[in-house]
Design a protein around this motif. Sequence first.
Motif, mmCIF file in Angstrom:
data_model
loop_
_atom_site.group_PDB
_atom_site.id
_atom_site.type_symbol
_atom_site.label_atom_id
_atom_site.label_comp_id
_atom_site.label_asym_id
_atom_site.label_seq_id
_atom_site.Cartn_x
_atom_site.Cartn_y
_atom_site.Cartn_z
ATOM 1 N N PRO A 185 0.821 -1.222 0.000
ATOM 2 C CA PRO A 185 0.000 0.000 0.000
ATOM 3 C C PRO A 185 0.850 1.265 0.000
ATOM 4 O O PRO A 185 1.855 1.348 0.717
ATOM 5 N N PRO A 186 0.481 2.265 -0.810
ATOM 6 C CA PRO A 186 1.185 3.552 -0.774
ATOM 7 C C PRO A 186 0.773 4.342 0.455
ATOM 8 O O PRO A 186 -0.259 4.068 1.068
ATOM 9 N N GLN A 187 1.577 5.333 0.800
ATOM 10 C CA GLN A 187 1.187 6.210 1.925
ATOM 11 C C GLN A 187 0.021 7.112 1.552
ATOM 12 O O GLN A 187 -0.818 7.432 2.387
ATOM 13 N N SER A 207 -16.200 1.057 -1.158
ATOM 14 C CA SER A 207 -15.912 1.476 0.214
ATOM 15 C C SER A 207 -15.037 0.447 0.927
ATOM 16 O O SER A 207 -14.066 0.792 1.613
ATOM 17 N N ASP A 208 -15.363 -0.827 0.762
ATOM 18 C CA ASP A 208 -14.581 -1.895 1.392
ATOM 19 C C ASP A 208 -13.144 -1.893 0.877
ATOM 20 O O ASP A 208 -12.191 -2.061 1.639
ATOM 21 N N SER A 214 -5.807 0.495 5.064
ATOM 22 C CA SER A 214 -5.963 1.215 6.324
ATOM 23 C C SER A 214 -4.798 2.149 6.647
ATOM 24 O O SER A 214 -4.964 3.100 7.409
ATOM 25 N N ALA A 215 -3.630 1.896 6.063
ATOM 26 C CA ALA A 215 -2.474 2.752 6.328
ATOM 27 C C ALA A 215 -2.313 3.852 5.284
ATOM 28 O O ALA A 215 -1.385 4.648 5.366
ATOM 29 N N THR A 216 -3.206 3.898 4.316
ATOM 30 C CA THR A 216 -3.113 4.844 3.203
ATOM 31 C C THR A 216 -4.090 5.997 3.383
ATOM 32 O O THR A 216 -5.239 5.785 3.774
ATOM 33 N N PRO A 309 3.862 10.519 9.936
ATOM 34 C CA PRO A 309 2.950 9.592 9.252
ATOM 35 C C PRO A 309 1.781 10.322 8.605
ATOM 36 O O PRO A 309 1.153 11.183 9.229
ATOM 37 N N ALA A 310 1.495 9.979 7.360
ATOM 38 C CA ALA A 310 0.482 10.703 6.594
ATOM 39 C C ALA A 310 -0.875 10.685 7.270
ATOM 40 O O ALA A 310 -1.556 11.719 7.344
#
Length: 337
Positions: A185-187, A207-208, A214-216, A309-310
Amino acid sequence: MEIQSVGEAFIRPGQLLTDRTALAAVSRWTQAVSEADGVCVVHLSSGVDPCELTAELRGQGLRASPNHVLRGQPLFFGGPASRPFPTPPIPYKAGRSRSHVVVGLLDTGVTKHPWWAGSDWYAGVGPEEADAYEGAQAGHGTFIAGLLTRRAPGVRLRVGRVLDGDGLTDEATVVRALYRMRERPPQVLNLSFGCHTFDDRPPPLLSDAIGALSATVTVACAGNTGSDRPFWPAALPCVVGVAAVDATQQRRAPYSGHGTWVDACARGDWLTSSYLDAGEYGGYAAWSGTSFATALVAGAIADAARHEPAKEWIRNLLDSEETPQIPDLGVLFPTSL
């Protein structure tokens, strides 16, 4: 691409999106199923209305949606620029700045350009991610890439082509591209496209797919609708929805979507950036739209993510009572580009 209009929404006729848990429930209306990357596209029997079937399935607690059509959001009408305009070369050098931050760019692709010649990230862009050279939105992804790399010097782009040359895609294509991002996953993720839904409710599979990253920080455009009708995926709670302000950076651009579901805004009028080197264009253009305001906000988040953190940075900014807000447009991200 075959398209059907449902109110002000557009769908792929005869197609329903769902996950495997609903396949048994739709079997009697099913002609064929294509399953890949976390989503099932059900091709319905002739005469079956995907919107009516969606409502019935959701009433049973199942995840379902018509296969909505999404479109990039550069401006084509009602504003200062109805298309990209050629502009003289923009004096910009990427410099030696390097960032560990990765920005995902799902769009029309990216073509070669002096601004990223020799960069590590562009070396990884294959023929399947190359920008389109034909169609009303050819060059859209390249234009956005330039805004991102100038706003966040040294950032690395991870390019995926989901829009065709006319800026069109469907929900299944986007969900599958998002699913493939889960492994790395990208930031930050830039989505300069969207749609209305047939019932103004959030599309559950889209949406899912975004929520699973979750980290993006996902950033999406509020649309060039000039209305407060929710535009998806920008209106999702897990997405930073971006509206456009005009060149004064004080007023809403007349074409921009707006409303309580919008989180941020940036200039969308008469921005200049990288473009195709073809015809009357020499690799640079001026263009307007919420697509490009979105890139400025995504770039600002990516630039801040070099030091923090983004997710944490944008949450603190949006939640702070001290951050100036523009009603129905959210937090203003000033720009000098």
